[in-house]
Design a protein around this motif. Structure first.
Motif, short mmCIF file in Angstrom:
data_model
loop_
_atom_site.label_atom_id
_atom_site.label_comp_id
_atom_site.label_asym_id
_atom_site.label_seq_id
_atom_site.Cartn_x
_atom_site.Cartn_y
_atom_site.Cartn_z
N UNK A 111 44.37 34.28 38.46
CA UNK A 111 43.03 34.33 38.01
C UNK A 111 42.94 34.33 36.40
N UNK A 112 42.05 33.96 35.79
CA UNK A 112 42.06 34.24 34.23
C UNK A 112 41.68 35.84 34.01
N UNK A 113 42.05 36.36 32.96
CA UNK A 113 42.03 37.87 32.66
C UNK A 113 40.72 38.20 32.40
N UNK A 114 39.51 37.89 32.96
CA UNK A 114 38.21 38.22 32.57
C UNK A 114 37.38 38.84 33.42
N UNK A 115 38.20 39.51 34.42
CA UNK A 115 37.51 40.62 35.20
C UNK A 115 38.57 41.76 35.43
N UNK A 116 37.82 42.99 35.88
CA UNK A 116 38.52 43.85 36.12
C UNK A 116 39.10 44.17 37.47
N UNK A 117 38.66 43.75 38.50
CA UNK A 117 38.99 43.43 39.61
C UNK A 117 39.38 42.22 40.15
N UNK A 118 40.30 41.78 41.14
CA UNK A 118 40.40 40.78 41.55
C UNK A 118 39.31 40.07 42.20
N UNK A 119 39.59 38.67 41.97
CA UNK A 119 38.02 37.87 42.48
C UNK A 119 38.23 37.65 43.97
N UNK A 120 39.43 37.75 44.58
CA UNK A 120 39.61 37.54 45.98
C UNK A 120 39.70 38.73 46.69
N UNK A 121 40.39 39.85 46.40
CA UNK A 121 40.42 40.85 47.41
C UNK A 121 39.65 42.16 46.81
N UNK A 122 39.37 41.93 45.25
CA UNK A 122 38.55 43.11 44.84
C UNK A 122 39.20 44.48 44.25
N UNK A 123 40.56 44.36 44.42
CA UNK A 123 41.59 45.45 44.09
C UNK A 123 41.42 45.21 42.48
#
Length: 109
Positions: A94-106
């Motif tokens: 994924x792109x580095x624009x989130x703190x957590x994984x977009x799929x599993x939330x970790x």
């Protein structure tokens, strides 16, 4: 509250004040300083970490091996910057624009 438009610093057309890209010339950060890719906090040129959320802002490009700003793509070779989820059961790219994984939330970092 009124939302006034502001001129793009590249092409001069009026755009929304919360724009990340100019819809006319497609330039990134059309309204002013470089911003954190996570929290959008304004950054000083050359900052190594965001003063607001603390994320490290530089990454080694896996394609060319050069250190580049943590944005959508490498500033040297143009390769998209991808973060892989550290969860061994997920490993989503994924792109580095989130703190957590977009799929599993970790947490990604």
């Amino acid at each position: 509250m009124a939302s006034y438009k502001h001129p793009c610093k590249y092409c001069g057309k009026l755009i929304a004040r919360d724009s990340n890209f100019c819809p006319f010339c497609t330039q990134e950060n059309p309204l002013g300083p470089i911003r954190c890719p996570i929290c959008r906090y304004p950054l000083e040129d050359g900052a190594k970490a965001c003063g607001h959320c603390g994320i490290l802002l530089w990454k080694i490009c896996e394609s060319c091996g050069k250190e580049t700003f943590l944005g959508d793509k490498c500033s040297y070779c143009g390769t998209p910057i991808i973060v892989v989820c550290p969860n061994p059961k997920c490993r989503a790219e994924q792109p580095p624009t989130n703190r957590n994984c977009v799929k599993c939330g970790k947490p990604l970092r």
